[in-house]
Design a protein around this motif. Sequence first.
Motif, mmCIF file in Angstrom:
data_model
loop_
_atom_site.group_PDB
_atom_site.id
_atom_site.type_symbol
_atom_site.label_atom_id
_atom_site.label_comp_id
_atom_site.label_asym_id
_atom_site.label_seq_id
_atom_site.Cartn_x
_atom_site.Cartn_y
_atom_site.Cartn_z
ATOM 1 N N ALA A 48 -14.713 12.005 -23.750
ATOM 2 C CA ALA A 48 -15.919 11.490 -24.430
ATOM 3 C C ALA A 48 -16.730 10.732 -23.356
ATOM 4 O O ALA A 48 -15.843 9.870 -22.536
ATOM 5 N N SER A 49 -17.909 10.980 -23.191
ATOM 6 C CA SER A 49 -19.084 10.372 -21.962
ATOM 7 C C SER A 49 -19.675 9.426 -22.774
ATOM 8 O O SER A 49 -20.313 9.867 -23.583
ATOM 9 N N LEU A 50 -20.017 8.312 -21.873
ATOM 10 C CA LEU A 50 -21.121 7.111 -22.692
ATOM 11 C C LEU A 50 -22.102 7.003 -21.598
ATOM 12 O O LEU A 50 -21.969 7.169 -20.506
ATOM 13 N N GLY A 83 -20.076 10.245 -15.920
ATOM 14 C CA GLY A 83 -20.494 8.976 -16.221
ATOM 15 C C GLY A 83 -19.067 7.854 -16.531
ATOM 16 O O GLY A 83 -18.142 8.045 -16.025
ATOM 17 N N HIS A 84 -19.572 7.175 -17.514
ATOM 18 C CA HIS A 84 -18.211 6.341 -18.149
ATOM 19 C C HIS A 84 -17.609 7.077 -19.341
ATOM 20 O O HIS A 84 -18.238 7.643 -20.050
ATOM 21 N N TYR A 85 -16.360 7.288 -19.558
ATOM 22 C CA TYR A 85 -15.745 7.991 -20.098
ATOM 23 C C TYR A 85 -14.376 7.569 -20.611
ATOM 24 O O TYR A 85 -14.035 6.405 -20.311
ATOM 25 N N ARG A 86 -13.690 8.190 -21.538
ATOM 26 C CA ARG A 86 -12.422 8.074 -22.165
ATOM 27 C C ARG A 86 -12.029 9.366 -22.486
ATOM 28 O O ARG A 86 -12.709 10.256 -22.962
ATOM 29 N N TYR A 87 -10.755 9.723 -22.077
ATOM 30 C CA TYR A 87 -9.899 10.740 -22.513
ATOM 31 C C TYR A 87 -9.704 10.861 -23.905
ATOM 32 O O TYR A 87 -9.458 9.803 -24.599
ATOM 33 N N LEU A 88 -9.776 12.030 -24.547
ATOM 34 C CA LEU A 88 -9.329 12.175 -25.972
ATOM 35 C C LEU A 88 -7.994 13.052 -25.780
ATOM 36 O O LEU A 88 -7.793 14.218 -25.527
ATOM 37 N N GLU A 96 -5.949 15.444 -35.377
ATOM 38 C CA GLU A 96 -7.063 14.186 -35.613
ATOM 39 C C GLU A 96 -7.071 13.263 -34.429
ATOM 40 O O GLU A 96 -6.137 12.668 -34.277
ATOM 41 N N VAL A 97 -8.175 12.825 -33.981
ATOM 42 C CA VAL A 97 -8.307 11.593 -32.921
ATOM 43 C C VAL A 97 -9.177 10.749 -33.326
ATOM 44 O O VAL A 97 -10.346 11.119 -33.857
ATOM 45 N N GLU A 98 -8.853 9.497 -33.188
ATOM 46 C CA GLU A 98 -9.588 8.371 -33.486
ATOM 47 C C GLU A 98 -9.832 7.564 -32.275
ATOM 48 O O GLU A 98 -8.487 7.088 -32.045
ATOM 49 N N ILE A 99 -10.659 7.073 -31.638
ATOM 50 C CA ILE A 99 -10.649 6.324 -30.571
ATOM 51 C C ILE A 99 -11.697 5.032 -30.872
ATOM 52 O O ILE A 99 -12.997 5.395 -31.399
ATOM 53 N N SER A 100 -11.556 3.908 -30.113
ATOM 54 C CA SER A 100 -12.746 2.985 -30.467
ATOM 55 C C SER A 100 -13.297 2.528 -28.954
ATOM 56 O O SER A 100 -12.489 2.629 -27.948
ATOM 57 N N PHE A 101 -14.579 2.589 -28.897
ATOM 58 C CA PHE A 101 -15.102 1.950 -27.615
ATOM 59 C C PHE A 101 -15.805 0.659 -28.024
ATOM 60 O O PHE A 101 -16.482 0.545 -28.866
ATOM 61 N N LYS A 102 -15.216 -0.428 -27.159
ATOM 62 C CA LYS A 102 -15.604 -1.876 -27.305
ATOM 63 C C LYS A 102 -16.444 -2.014 -26.179
ATOM 64 O O LYS A 102 -16.138 -2.148 -24.863
#
Length: 134
Positions: A48-50, A83-88, A96-102
Amino acid sequence: MSWIGLIDSPQELTQVPLRLDLPAFEGTLHLGLALKAGPAVGARDTLASLVLHDSMGPLGERSDWDQQLRASDVHRSANPTVGHYRYLWTVPGKSEVEISFKIPAGLYCSELSVRKYGEDRAPISIMAAAYRAQ
């Protein structure tokens, strides 16, 4: 706050980002995805990219927020198209994947997208996607 849906039908992922339409947000965003992946998929084949902004505009390749973002497990890729990201975490079959972006105070996110990343080992589809903000 309740979950808000992001897609109307399943979407197959490619190297081209799938933009998930949501309002700009500050604080914490929770993203929930139902994924379906082929048997040869790798654990880090989806990310996921932000697109993040501060008072001076988009962060892009600027590194002044990197330390605070890393503390929230958000990283800046050397690849400017990511850019700015997190792996899923991606596994074969349905998951099912749940992630939180703080997002640290002083920043806000204007765009969120999901894509395949790395080798194209197996098909990956988003069967459902939803978010909630705090």
